[in-house]
Design a protein around this motif. Structure first.
Motif, short mmCIF file in Angstrom:
data_model
loop_
_atom_site.label_atom_id
_atom_site.label_comp_id
_atom_site.label_asym_id
_atom_site.label_seq_id
_atom_site.Cartn_x
_atom_site.Cartn_y
_atom_site.Cartn_z
N LYS A 269 -6.49 1.97 9.45
CA LYS A 269 -7.47 1.94 8.35
C LYS A 269 -8.44 3.13 8.46
O LYS A 269 -8.70 3.83 7.48
CB LYS A 269 -8.22 0.61 8.41
CG LYS A 269 -9.52 0.53 7.63
CD LYS A 269 -9.30 0.36 6.16
CE LYS A 269 -10.62 -0.02 5.48
NZ LYS A 269 -10.50 0.04 4.01
N TRP B 180 0.86 -1.19 0.00
CA TRP B 180 0.00 0.00 0.00
C TRP B 180 0.89 1.24 0.00
O TRP B 180 1.19 1.81 1.06
CB TRP B 180 -0.92 -0.01 1.21
CG TRP B 180 -1.77 -1.25 1.29
CD1 TRP B 180 -2.71 -1.67 0.39
CD2 TRP B 180 -1.76 -2.24 2.33
NE1 TRP B 180 -3.27 -2.86 0.80
CE2 TRP B 180 -2.72 -3.24 1.99
CE3 TRP B 180 -1.05 -2.40 3.52
CZ2 TRP B 180 -2.97 -4.35 2.77
CZ3 TRP B 180 -1.28 -3.52 4.31
CH2 TRP B 180 -2.24 -4.48 3.93
N GLU C 80 -15.01 -6.61 17.50
CA GLU C 80 -14.21 -5.48 17.06
C GLU C 80 -13.67 -4.67 18.23
O GLU C 80 -12.54 -4.17 18.19
CB GLU C 80 -15.04 -4.56 16.15
CG GLU C 80 -15.35 -5.16 14.79
CD GLU C 80 -14.10 -5.37 13.94
OE1 GLU C 80 -13.15 -4.57 14.08
OE2 GLU C 80 -14.07 -6.34 13.18
N ASP D 82 -8.25 2.04 0.82
CA ASP D 82 -9.04 1.11 0.02
C ASP D 82 -8.85 -0.35 0.42
O ASP D 82 -9.59 -1.22 -0.03
CB ASP D 82 -8.70 1.26 -1.47
CG ASP D 82 -9.24 2.55 -2.07
OD1 ASP D 82 -10.19 3.11 -1.48
OD2 ASP D 82 -8.71 2.99 -3.10
N ALA D 83 -7.85 -0.63 1.24
CA ALA D 83 -7.53 -2.02 1.58
C ALA D 83 -8.57 -2.62 2.51
O ALA D 83 -9.10 -1.93 3.39
CB ALA D 83 -6.15 -2.08 2.24
N PRO D 84 -8.88 -3.91 2.38
CA PRO D 84 -9.78 -4.57 3.33
C PRO D 84 -9.14 -4.60 4.72
O PRO D 84 -7.93 -4.81 4.85
CB PRO D 84 -9.91 -5.99 2.76
CG PRO D 84 -9.45 -5.92 1.35
CD PRO D 84 -8.44 -4.81 1.30
N LEU D 85 -9.97 -4.40 5.73
CA LEU D 85 -9.45 -4.38 7.10
C LEU D 85 -8.76 -5.70 7.44
O LEU D 85 -7.70 -5.71 8.07
CB LEU D 85 -10.58 -4.12 8.10
CG LEU D 85 -10.19 -4.17 9.58
CD1 LEU D 85 -9.11 -3.14 9.89
CD2 LEU D 85 -11.41 -3.95 10.47
N GLU D 86 -9.32 -6.81 7.01
CA GLU D 86 -8.72 -8.10 7.35
C GLU D 86 -7.32 -8.23 6.75
O GLU D 86 -6.42 -8.79 7.38
CB GLU D 86 -9.60 -9.25 6.86
CG GLU D 86 -9.10 -10.61 7.33
CD GLU D 86 -10.11 -11.72 7.15
OE1 GLU D 86 -9.72 -12.88 7.33
OE2 GLU D 86 -11.28 -11.44 6.84
N ALA D 87 -7.10 -7.68 5.56
CA ALA D 87 -5.76 -7.73 4.96
C ALA D 87 -4.77 -6.92 5.78
O ALA D 87 -3.62 -7.32 5.97
CB ALA D 87 -5.82 -7.21 3.53
N GLU E 283 -8.85 6.33 5.82
CA GLU E 283 -10.15 6.66 5.22
C GLU E 283 -10.53 8.11 5.49
O GLU E 283 -11.03 8.82 4.60
CB GLU E 283 -11.22 5.72 5.75
CG GLU E 283 -11.06 4.27 5.26
CD GLU E 283 -12.07 3.33 5.89
OE1 GLU E 283 -12.31 2.26 5.33
OE2 GLU E 283 -12.61 3.68 6.98
N GLN F 27 -13.59 -15.21 14.97
CA GLN F 27 -13.24 -13.79 14.93
C GLN F 27 -13.66 -13.12 16.23
O GLN F 27 -14.80 -13.25 16.68
CB GLN F 27 -13.91 -13.08 13.75
CG GLN F 27 -13.45 -11.64 13.58
CD GLN F 27 -13.95 -11.02 12.30
OE1 GLN F 27 -14.94 -11.47 11.73
NE2 GLN F 27 -13.28 -9.99 11.83
N ARG G 62 -6.59 -1.20 13.30
CA ARG G 62 -7.94 -0.77 12.94
C ARG G 62 -7.99 0.75 12.79
O ARG G 62 -8.62 1.29 11.87
CB ARG G 62 -8.95 -1.24 13.99
CG ARG G 62 -9.09 -2.75 14.07
CD ARG G 62 -10.35 -3.17 14.82
NE ARG G 62 -10.42 -2.59 16.15
CZ ARG G 62 -9.84 -3.14 17.22
NH1 ARG G 62 -9.14 -4.24 17.12
NH2 ARG G 62 -9.96 -2.57 18.41
#
Length: 371
Positions: free
Chosen positions: A107, A76, A267, A84-89, A111, A264, A104
Motif C-alpha cells: 500500500k 485493483w 501496526e 486508493d484502496a483501504p489498508l484493511e481491504a 501511494e 487489531q 502494508r
C-alpha cells in the motif's frame, strides 16, 4: 558410482558464458511457464504486474501465489487503484500469504509511486530501492523484466542454478555474494529480463533442489557441478540453528448472538495491523492459568479447549492453548483497557476479515468441540 569417481569426471567442454546465455534464451522461448504476470519473450511486461507478483512470491510458491495475484488484479487493476484502496481491504485480500508487513508496504509503495512518480514505476534500480518494501532483488527484477535494462535479480532458483553452473562449494548463506557476482557475469546487455526469467524457470522446472533433471537441461555441457557429480548436493547449506518455541493462551469469546471478539494488532511488528484472537504475550514458557487470565479480555468463566494450536513462523514455533467463553449479547461487561482496538464480528463474517492463518487455526480449534 562413488562420490570420488563422480568428482573425477571430465570437466565441462566449455565454461558458462555467452553460449550458456544463448542456449537458455532459446530454451525459454520454447519452454517458458505461462504465468498471469508474464508477457511473451522479447516483450516488456507491465511493471505493476511484475512488482506485485515479485512481492507476493517472496517466501511463497508460484502455485500458491497465482490465485492471490488474479484476485488482486481483478480488484485493483492498476497501481493507482491499489494506492486508493483501504489498508484493511488489502490486508484481508493478503490473508494467507504471510509476512503482513509486505501487504502494508504494498500500500505504501503504491501511494509513493502515485504521489512521487506520477503513477509510473521508475526504471532505475536506485530509484526503485528508495520505495517502501522494495529490496535489491525486487528492484533488479523490475528493472530487468519490466524495462529490459541490464540488472541481475538472484532468487532461490537462480541462486541454485548459478551455484551448480560454477560448482560453488562454499555453503550458503556465506556463498551469496560470490553467487551474485557470478550471476552478473552471465547477465546479457540485451534481453536481461528474458534471461532472468529463463534462469528462474530452469531452477523451478529442471535444476530442482532434489533430483535435478540434468539430462533435460539445455546447459548441461556448461555445468561444472554436473561434470563433477555434484549437482544433487549443491548448493551446500550451513547447518541451521534449532527453531525456538514460544507459548501462550488465546481467548476465544463468543456472544450468544454469534459474534466473536477480535482485536487489531499494533501496526509495527509481527502480523502488524491484522486482526487477532486476543491472547497473552508469546513467551518461552507456557503461562500458568492464573497468570494467563490477567490477559483475558473479559471477566467471565473460561473453559480450556482440549489440545493446542501449533503454528510455525519463519523464526519460531508457536504453541497456544485456547480458552473459550460464551457471554450474553445484551449483558454489560468490561473489556480490558485496549477495548478501542477490539471489535465484535459475526461468526458468519469471519471469512472476510483480515485474519492471518494462525488466528484462523485458533478459531477453528476453539469451535471444534461444540460449534
Amino acid at each position: 558410482m562413488g562420490a570420488q569417481q563422480h568428482r573425477q569426471r571430465q570437466l565441462p567442454l566449455r565454461p558458462a558464458g555467452p553460449a550458456t546465455v544463448a542456449a537458455l534464451l532459446a530454451w525459454y522461448e520454447a519452454e517458458r511457464r505461462d504465468l498471469p504476470w508474464r508477457y511473451g519473450p522479447r516483450k516488456k511486461a507491465d511493471p505493476y504486474r511484475v512488482w506485485l507478483s515479485e512481492i507476493m512470491l517472496q517466501q511463497t510458491t508460484v502455485k500458491a501465489v497465482i490465485p492471490y495475484f488474479q484476485k488482486f488484479i481483478a480488484r485493483w487493476p492498476t497501481v493507482a487503484a491499489l494506492a486508493d484502496a483501504p489498508l484493511e481491504a488489502i490486508l484481508q485480500q493478503w490473508a494467507g500469504l504471510g509476512y503482513y508487513s509486505r501487504a502494508r508496504n504494498l500500500k505504501a509503495c503504491a501511494e509513493a509511486i502515485v504521489r512521487d512518480h506520477g503513477g509510473a514505476f521508475p526504471r532505475k534500480e536506485a530509484e526503485l530501492l528508495a520505495l517502501p518494501g522494495i529490496g535489491p532483488y525486487t528492484a533488479a527484477a523490475i528493472t530487468a523484466i519490466a524495462f529490459g535494462e541490464k540488472a541481475t535479480p538472484v532468487d532461490g532458483n537462480i541462486e541454485r542454478v548459478v551455484s551448480r553452473l560454477f560448482a560453488v562449494e562454499q555453503p550458503l548463506p556465506g556463498a551469496k555474494c560470490e553467487i551474485r557476482n557470478l550471476a552478473a557475469t552471465l547477465t546479457p546487455a540485451r534481453r536481461a529480463g528474458d534471461f532472468a526469467q529463463a534462469m528462474m524457470d530452469l531452477g523451478a522446472e529442471v535444476c530442482t533442489p532434489k533430483r535435478p533433471s540434468c539430462l533435460m537441461c539445455p546447459v548441461q555441457q556448461d555445468c561444472a557441478a554436473n561434470a563433477r557429480g555434484l549437482a544433487e548436493v549443491l548448493p551446500m547449506r550451513a547447518q541451521k540453528a534449532a527453531r525456538p518455541s514460544r507459548y501462550g493462551v488465546a481467548f476465544l469469546v463468543q456472544r450468544e448472538d454469534g459474534a466473536v471478539l477480535l482485536r487489531q494488532r499494533p501496526e509495527a511488528g509481527l502480523l502488524g495491523g491484522m486482526l487477532e484472537v486476543p491472547s497473552t504475550p508469546w513467551n518461552d514458557e507456557a503461562p500458568a492459568r492464573r497468570e494467563a487470565l490477567r490477559s483475558a479480555p473479559v471477566t467471565t468463566s473460561w473453559v480450556a479447549v482440549p489440545g493446542s494450536v501449533v503454528h510455525v513462523f519463519t523464526h519460531f514455533r508457536l504453541e497456544l492453548t485456547v480458552y473459550r467463553a460464551l457471554v450474553p449479547a445484551d449483558a454489560s461487561f468490561t473489556l480490558w483497557a485496549e477495548q478501542e482496538r477490539c471489535r465484535w464480528v459475526a461468526r458468519r463474517d469471519l471469512h472476510g476479515q483480515a485474519l492471518p492463518t494462525v488466528m484462523k487455526k485458533i478459531i477453528a480449534h476453539g469451535f471444534s468441540t461444540n460449534g
